[in-house]
Scaffold this active site. Structure first.
Site, PDB file in Angstrom:
ATOM      1  N   CYS A 138       0.832  -1.208   0.000  1.00 59.16           N
ATOM      2  CA  CYS A 138       0.000   0.000   0.000  1.00 59.16           C
ATOM      3  C   CYS A 138       0.864   1.254   0.000  1.00 59.16           C
ATOM      4  O   CYS A 138       1.388   1.659   1.037  1.00 59.16           O
ATOM      5  CB  CYS A 138      -0.935   0.003   1.216  1.00 59.16           C
ATOM      6  SG  CYS A 138      -2.000   1.453   1.276  1.00 59.16           S
ATOM      7  N   CYS A 141      -0.442   4.089   2.186  1.00 57.97           N
ATOM      8  CA  CYS A 141      -0.222   3.880   3.626  1.00 57.97           C
ATOM      9  C   CYS A 141       1.240   4.124   4.003  1.00 57.97           C
ATOM     10  O   CYS A 141       1.542   4.699   5.047  1.00 57.97           O
ATOM     11  CB  CYS A 141      -0.572   2.446   4.038  1.00 57.97           C
ATOM     12  SG  CYS A 141      -2.081   1.800   3.315  1.00 57.97           S
ATOM     13  N   ASP A 142       2.163   3.653   3.169  1.00 55.56           N
ATOM     14  CA  ASP A 142       3.560   3.562   3.591  1.00 55.56           C
ATOM     15  C   ASP A 142       4.547   4.419   2.801  1.00 55.56           C
ATOM     16  O   ASP A 142       5.718   4.493   3.163  1.00 55.56           O
ATOM     17  CB  ASP A 142       4.015   2.087   3.530  1.00 55.56           C
ATOM     18  CG  ASP A 142       3.183   1.210   4.455  1.00 55.56           C
ATOM     19  OD1 ASP A 142       2.762   1.707   5.515  1.00 55.56           O
ATOM     20  OD2 ASP A 142       2.948   0.032   4.128  1.00 55.56           O
TER      21      ASP A 142
END
Length: 314
Positions: A138, A141-142
């Site tokens: 992701c 997300c990261d």
């Protein structure tokens, strides 16, 4: 074999942010929900080290710890959280019949499906070993953790192009690993990455190995036309080859799209089966964030509560 039969007003299948939020709302409404965690209690967040984009955690939080907080909150209001896997459902029956681990039968007035989706992985040893240590599925997300660094992303669809573009705003360089000499992505998305000076597309290329002991330090790729291998120093490796919704056991009863994501009535979490609701990544292939999953979990509990109230009025 004697099966135990139990009654539930609200049965929640799955335990990520969607399932636990549904449980918090249903429990506070006095509906005594039963929640079965499934094979991965806490869902995809349990393989996410740092979560920095969920409101309320100013210093960030470890994914597993956050899911533990969600579980405690759900239990505090009276949710019965249980470990086990739903193996079969019968949504033609009224009340709905849910079978857990092939031996427990629950008759539920309403069912909330929050079984999530699982990222598809390449299936190489170094990928699972370094998962959460530079390997991620992701970018949204990261990506932030790799600010100003060089990263690689695998995939050739719209999501891969979108995530590569997203990473190019944060990282100094993005290598895009594409297995064939063309992409599956739409023309507009392809143009966007091809014309982006920070993205280098490696055509006809496959991942041979992700390098690094404790964290990602590079990737060894192979040109599948020439057989030539090369090592590229990177600190982040993103896999964007798609997700698989965990919805197989509902196929017989619930309307889904061609990829297996559950179709819900727009503006609600209602499915085509009365009293059965779906939330989180099992029905969302667009946003796929913890915060959006939690939001739909709340909606599902409110939809279930209204459904039960309307049944009582009848």
């Amino acid at each position: 074999m004697n099966q135990e039969i139990e009654r539930a007003k609200v049965m929640i299948i799955g335990s990520g942010p969607a399932g636990y939020t549904a449980a918090i709302y249903a429990a506070r409404a006095g509906l005594s929900p039963i929640l079965y965690t499934g094979p991965q209690p806490g869902g995809q967040l349990t393989i996410t080290n740092d979560v920095e984009n969920y409101p309320g955690y100013p210093d960030g939080v470890m994914g597993p710890e956050m899911m533990e907080d969600f579980r405690k909150q759900a239990e505090r209001f009276g949710t019965s959280v249980r470990y086990g896997m739903v193996t079969k459902v019968d949504f033609n029956a009224t009340p709905r019949v849910v079978t857990v681990d092939d031996q427990i039968t629950i008759h539920a007035d309403t069912v909330i499906i929050s079984t999530g989706a699982s990222a598809k992985w390449l299936g190489i040893e170094s990928e699972s070993r370094l998962n959460g240590k530079g390997v991620s599925a992701c970018a949204v997300c990261d990506g932030f953790f790799f600010k100003g660094q060089e990263v690689a992303i695998v995939g050739a669809g719209d999501t891969a192009c979108e995530e590569a573009s997203y990473l190019s705003n944060i990282c100094s360089k993005v290598y895009m690993i594409v297995r064939r000499d063309e992409m599956r992505a739409s023309q507009i998305m392809q143009k966007r990455v091809i014309n982006n000076p920070k993205i280098e597309i490696l055509w006809n290329t496959e991942t041979d190995e992700i390098l690094g002991e404790e964290e990602v330090t590079g990737v060894r790729v192979m040109n599948n036309k020439t057989g030539e291998k090369r090592e590229i120093p990177i600190s982040g490796f993103f896999v964007a080859i798609g997700h698989e919704p965990n919805t197989g056991i509902f196929k017989e009863f619930i309307h889904m799209d061609s990829s297996g994501y559950i179709k819900t009535i727009p503006g609600s979490t209602k499915t085509n089966v009365e009293g059965v609701f779906a939330c989180g990544d099992a029905q969302d292939h667009v946003y796929r964030q913890a915060v959006t999953a939690a939001g739909t979990g709340c909606m599902a509990a409110l939809d279930a509560e209204r459904f039960l109230a309307s049944q009582e009025n009848h």
